[in-house]
Design an enzyme around this catalytic site. Structure first.
Site, short mmCIF file in Angstrom:
data_model
loop_
_atom_site.label_atom_id
_atom_site.label_comp_id
_atom_site.label_asym_id
_atom_site.label_seq_id
_atom_site.Cartn_x
_atom_site.Cartn_y
_atom_site.Cartn_z
N HIS B 77 -12.97 12.50 44.24
CA HIS B 77 -13.75 11.55 45.17
C HIS B 77 -14.23 10.37 44.57
O HIS B 77 -13.94 9.28 44.89
CB HIS B 77 -14.62 12.36 46.08
CG HIS B 77 -15.57 11.29 46.79
ND1 HIS B 77 -15.13 10.70 48.00
CD2 HIS B 77 -16.91 11.04 46.55
CE1 HIS B 77 -16.17 9.93 48.64
NE2 HIS B 77 -17.14 10.23 47.86
N ASP B 106 -3.29 -21.54 43.10
CA ASP B 106 -3.09 -20.35 42.82
C ASP B 106 -4.04 -19.73 41.54
O ASP B 106 -4.73 -20.48 41.29
CB ASP B 106 -1.67 -19.85 42.30
CG ASP B 106 -1.11 -18.68 42.86
OD1 ASP B 106 -1.77 -17.56 42.68
OD2 ASP B 106 -0.18 -18.37 43.69
N TRP B 142 -16.75 12.66 37.46
CA TRP B 142 -16.24 11.41 37.21
C TRP B 142 -16.42 10.81 36.04
O TRP B 142 -15.96 10.30 34.96
CB TRP B 142 -16.16 10.43 38.19
CG TRP B 142 -17.46 9.74 38.05
CD1 TRP B 142 -18.73 9.99 38.39
CD2 TRP B 142 -17.65 8.20 37.35
NE1 TRP B 142 -19.63 8.89 38.46
CE2 TRP B 142 -19.00 7.86 37.70
CE3 TRP B 142 -16.91 7.46 36.87
CZ2 TRP B 142 -19.59 6.63 37.51
CZ3 TRP B 142 -17.30 6.18 36.45
CH2 TRP B 142 -18.75 5.99 36.71
N SER B 169 -5.48 -2.71 34.04
CA SER B 169 -5.22 -3.56 35.41
C SER B 169 -6.41 -4.39 35.56
O SER B 169 -6.73 -5.71 35.74
CB SER B 169 -5.04 -2.65 36.63
OG SER B 169 -5.16 -3.11 37.59
N SER B 170 -7.82 -3.65 35.54
CA SER B 170 -8.96 -4.53 35.70
C SER B 170 -9.23 -5.56 34.62
O SER B 170 -9.82 -6.47 35.13
CB SER B 170 -10.32 -3.59 35.65
OG SER B 170 -10.18 -2.49 36.32
N HIS B 253 -23.05 1.80 33.01
CA HIS B 253 -24.13 1.01 33.74
C HIS B 253 -23.44 -0.52 34.17
O HIS B 253 -23.67 -0.68 35.48
CB HIS B 253 -25.69 0.78 33.27
CG HIS B 253 -26.49 0.59 34.32
ND1 HIS B 253 -26.76 1.61 35.24
CD2 HIS B 253 -27.05 -0.42 34.88
CE1 HIS B 253 -27.63 1.04 35.99
NE2 HIS B 253 -27.72 -0.27 35.75
N GLU B 255 -20.59 -1.08 34.77
CA GLU B 255 -19.62 -0.78 35.55
C GLU B 255 -20.21 -0.63 37.18
O GLU B 255 -20.10 -1.09 38.23
CB GLU B 255 -18.73 0.57 35.65
CG GLU B 255 -18.24 1.32 36.84
CD GLU B 255 -16.73 0.58 37.14
OE1 GLU B 255 -16.41 -0.31 36.03
OE2 GLU B 255 -16.35 0.59 38.17
N TYR B 257 -22.64 -2.39 38.09
CA TYR B 257 -22.81 -3.74 38.85
C TYR B 257 -21.58 -4.60 39.17
O TYR B 257 -21.74 -5.27 39.97
CB TYR B 257 -23.81 -4.62 37.79
CG TYR B 257 -25.23 -4.04 37.78
CD1 TYR B 257 -25.85 -3.39 38.93
CD2 TYR B 257 -25.76 -3.85 36.62
CE1 TYR B 257 -26.93 -3.04 38.84
CE2 TYR B 257 -27.20 -3.30 36.58
CZ TYR B 257 -27.75 -3.03 37.52
OH TYR B 257 -28.83 -2.35 37.47
N SER B 268 -24.34 -13.31 50.30
CA SER B 268 -24.77 -14.79 49.98
C SER B 268 -24.22 -15.70 50.57
O SER B 268 -24.58 -16.95 50.77
CB SER B 268 -24.98 -14.98 48.59
OG SER B 268 -25.82 -14.08 47.91
N HIS B 302 -30.91 5.48 30.80
CA HIS B 302 -31.66 6.01 32.02
C HIS B 302 -30.79 6.85 32.91
O HIS B 302 -31.37 7.52 34.02
CB HIS B 302 -32.19 4.96 32.97
CG HIS B 302 -31.22 3.79 33.77
ND1 HIS B 302 -31.38 2.62 34.18
CD2 HIS B 302 -29.95 4.38 34.54
CE1 HIS B 302 -30.19 2.29 34.76
NE2 HIS B 302 -29.41 3.09 35.00
N HIS B 303 -29.55 6.96 32.76
CA HIS B 303 -28.48 7.86 33.22
C HIS B 303 -28.82 9.26 32.66
O HIS B 303 -28.32 10.48 33.02
CB HIS B 303 -27.21 7.42 33.09
CG HIS B 303 -26.89 6.36 34.06
ND1 HIS B 303 -26.84 6.52 35.40
CD2 HIS B 303 -26.91 5.01 33.67
CE1 HIS B 303 -26.32 5.30 35.67
NE2 HIS B 303 -26.63 4.31 34.94
N THR B 328 -33.20 -8.62 41.24
CA THR B 328 -32.64 -8.21 42.53
C THR B 328 -33.51 -8.40 43.68
O THR B 328 -33.07 -9.04 44.66
CB THR B 328 -32.64 -6.79 42.35
OG1 THR B 328 -31.75 -6.31 41.35
CG2 THR B 328 -31.49 -6.05 43.61
N LYS B 331 -33.22 -11.98 44.69
CA LYS B 331 -31.99 -11.99 45.79
C LYS B 331 -32.39 -11.66 47.05
O LYS B 331 -32.00 -12.61 48.02
CB LYS B 331 -30.73 -11.23 45.11
CG LYS B 331 -30.05 -11.83 43.90
CD LYS B 331 -28.94 -10.81 43.57
CE LYS B 331 -28.02 -11.83 42.83
NZ LYS B 331 -27.33 -12.99 43.58
N ARG B 450 -26.65 18.65 42.76
CA ARG B 450 -25.78 17.97 43.14
C ARG B 450 -24.29 18.66 42.57
O ARG B 450 -24.78 19.61 41.50
CB ARG B 450 -25.38 16.43 42.67
CG ARG B 450 -25.57 16.47 41.20
CD ARG B 450 -25.65 14.74 40.81
NE ARG B 450 -24.37 14.16 40.96
CZ ARG B 450 -24.14 12.98 40.27
NH1 ARG B 450 -25.08 12.73 39.44
NH2 ARG B 450 -22.97 12.42 40.36
#
Lengths: 175, 525
Positions: B77, B106, B142, B169-170, B253, B255, B257, B268, B302-303, B328, B331, B450
């Protein structure tokens, strides 16, 4: 069109740099752990120059053991706890028993608590430096010789040395 | 810019028709559409997996699936939603929008663009095929932490290779985006005049090429540990499994963002259009985005506060993490200030953007709670974390994507979606998303871990509510699919400037825009 090419080239180089950076993180991590004393890693190879310089100070050293992933070993320290003189060489040993009838290989990985004192725990002779080959149902004595450095901070009264024994028979077989 | 000239120009092309048109296309609009369709399909694939999880968790005890399969579902998932749904959706929006927002004909590398997309279906076929293997799919989460991930069965090398392909690809997509933005802007469009969506994508693309190669490195190390006898993460050989967590989150991390910065850009763009005011604090928005991106590289640990770190490390990562709340916050306040005294209307894109601000901020606050080391020892690996990241990803990233689709769909197709149905979709989605994820805060704080298929009975009520919410949320998305097909069946009636408050070069084109737009660069003052 040269501005395009410059962009592509620098971005591709940056991508390659970041890929190699992920591999550079491996030695960087070890250096970082060494500086901060993180992880409780002790010396991985023999300490070659040892000067005995006994002091009047005594600390307690405790020994623990773990067998990783339910490997078919019995692995125990002969001394649970000894009181040692700082700056003097000490000897003890662990016993390792192979509970199967086939030849096995085993490797021990050491760790010292408190982590920040790991660098003062100097191993002169340790079974953790090498692979152990052990015959079926054999019991082996694994010697350990160490010295607690005189520089050990004064507030440390107890050190715990812990070993985890891994079954590396499969890894040896593939080599 | 005359549409007639473009139409005549089109006739000179002998483009393949049928399926070959889509396989060989190098047109940014075609590729953008393919990315978006692919993302929609993956959204439902990942959603079905989420429903398996929620169905099992409806009641305590084991009812529907075995724990091993449950673990495969949580792992897949996440992989499908992150790499298959959210990231391709943003890349699809970038493909459609960047050239027509900066006045370029293009993308800079059209053939590479085609390849970036066509890697994806193959990568996901390979990844999803592992579910049909004897060993089942990857089940270690994951995050692929060793030693657990190394104990996976046959699925392991397939998963790793699929991740390599997705990364490739990314990275190619990101290089394309940066090259397009830096080199192909219309004359007069300086960097600080770019639409804010373009800015957020530029910064996202830099995050991609800085972090995806690190993921590639980390999974390559896993692969060689498993098959080629290296000992990066194998403790018996002097390696360290905790090091994987450091390397992984050094990618991980940035990722997260990557998954949210383009959403900031979309919101925005939409808030000013429906407030009929200019975006408040454009410059500060750009600097805030850039500082969030830079900070993302120094907060990774922090993870993993609970793995055992020196106190100095925990304090450093705690404070840098809390620092992110400042840009943040800038924003969020800018969005609110944009709406202040605006002539606001509440069409579907605006509703999704408004819900984004409220619900994303809830996710931001729970993030701040998780940033505090002493509190995190209680929250770590509980449903509170699940609630947190789903609040920033579902009513965050996914709402922004839905808002963007409603906002630009009339431009892309020239056809207006059904506003009533759009509002229905919005309200169903918003109600059910909160019903699903809000109770997870409570069970998490009460200590429900979890990634487990069973739980203690005191968590039963909130889990039942969350499961009802999840099925409601899933079914509500069928309304969205209906709206899409219903819109595509309609006649072309949309005006060129669909929304009267909308600003930007894309609204100077016809609706739908010609196949090749801005072959002559527009002038921007």
């Amino acid at each position: 069109m040269s501005s395009f090419k410059k962009t592509y080239l620098s971005l591709t180089l940056f991508t390659l740099f970041m890929f190699s950076f992920s591999y550079m993180l491996v030695p960087l991590y070890d250096i970082f752990c060494e500086i901060t004393g993180l992880n409780g890693k002790t010396n991985q190879t023999k300490v070659l120059t040892v000067r005995e310089n006994p002091t009047e100070r005594f600390v307690t050293v405790k020994f623990t053991s773990t067998v990783a992933n339910s490997a078919p070993f019995t692995f125990e320290p002969i001394d649970r706890e000894i009181i040692v003189q700082v700056g003097k060489i000490n000897n003890t040993f662990y016993t390792l028993t192979n509970n199967t009838e086939t030849v096995k290989h085993a490797t021990a990985s050491p760790s010292v608590v408190p982590h920040e004192d790991a660098e003062y725990f100097k191993k002169i002779e340790c079974f953790c430096f090498s692979q152990q080959q052990i015959n079926g149902l054999e019991t082996k004595e694994l010697p350990l010789q160490f010295i607690i450095d005189n520089e050990l901070p004064n507030d440390t009264r107890t050190l715990i040395l812990s070993y985890t024994m891994f079954n590396t028979t499969d890894q040896m077989g593939s080599k | 810019m005359s549409t007639n000239i473009d139409k005549l120009h089109d006739d000179h092309h002998h483009t393949p028709t049928g399926i070959m048109r889509w396989i060989t296309t190098t047109n940014h609009k075609d590729i953008g559409s393919m990315y978006l369709w692919f993302s929609l399909i993956m959204f439902f694939v990942g959603g079905l997996m989420a429903l398996v999880i929620r169905a099992e968790l409806f009641q305590p005890g084991l009812q529907l699936v075995v724990p091993g399969f449950f673990n495969q579902m949580t792992t897949m998932h996440a992989l499908v939603m992150i790499f298959g749904a959210v990231m391709p959706a943003f890349v699809g929006l970038a493909n459609w929008q960047l050239p027509i927002m900066i006045g370029a004909p293009d993308m800079a590398l059209p053939r590479l663009n085609n390849w970036s997309f066509w890697i994806l279906p193959f990568a996901f076929t390979m990844m999803l095929s592992t579910l049909f293997m004897d060993s089942g799919g990857p089940a270690a989460g994951w995050t692929l932490y060793p030693p657990l991930s190394l104990q996976g069965g046959d699925s392991f090398p397939y998963t790793i290779l699929a991740i390599h392909m997705l990364g490739l690809s990314s990275i190619l997509g990101a290089i394309n985006v940066i090259a397009t933005i830096l080199n192909m802007r219309a004359p007069g469009m300086t960097l600080m005049k770019m639409p804010i969506f373009v800015w957020t994508w530029l910064i996202t693309a830099f995050l991609l090429i800085a972090s995806m190669p690190v993921l590639a490195g980390a999974v390559t190390m896993l692969l060689t540990d498993k098959f080629f006898g290296t000992m990066f993460f194998t403790a018996s050989g002097g390696g360290d499994p905790v090091m994987f967590q450091h390397i992984f989150w050094f990618f991980g991390h940035p990722e997260v963002y990557i998954l949210i910065l383009p959403a900031f850009g979309i919101v925005s763009t939409i808030i000013p259009a429906f407030s009929r005011k200019r975006l408040f604090g454009y410059d500060s928005m750009v600097y805030a985005t850039a500082s969030i991106a830079l900070l993302s590289f120094i907060v990774w640990a922090h993870h993993m506060f609970t793995v055992g770190m020196p106190l100095a490390g925990e304090i450093f990562f705690m404070f840098t993490t809390m620092l992110i709340a400042i840009p943040t916050g800038v924003k969020v306040f800018n969005w609110v200030a944009t709406m202040w005294r605006g002539s606001m209307t509440f069409e579907t894109p605006m509703l999704f953007a408004l819900a984004f601000i409220v619900l994303f901020t809830i996710g931001g606050f729970s993030g701040l709670m998780l940033a505090m080391v002493p509190a995190d020892f209680q929250y770590h690996d509980t449903y509170f974390v699940v609630a947190h990241f789903h609040y920033v990803l579902v009513p965050g990233a996914v709402f922004a994507i839905l808002a963007a689709v409603y906002y630009w769909l009339p431009k892309w197709t020239g056809k207006m979606y059904n506003e009533g149905l759009g509002k229905l979709h919005f309200w169903l989605t918003t109600i059910f998303v909160n019903l699903t994820f809000f109770p997870m805060h409570f069970v998490g704080l009460a200590g429900m871990p979890r990634r487990i298929p069973d739980y203690a009975v005191q968590f039963a009520d909130f889990n039942a509510i969350a499961s009802v919410g999840a099925f409601g949320f899933g079914l509500s998305q069928l309304v969205f699919v209906y709206i899409l097909f219903n819109t595509l069946k309609k006649d072309v009636t949309a005006e060129d400037k669909v929304w009267d408050g909308a600003e930007g070069l894309e609204w100077t084109l016809s609706s739908p825009p010609p196949y090749h737009s801005f072959e002559e660069a527009p002038k921007v003052d």
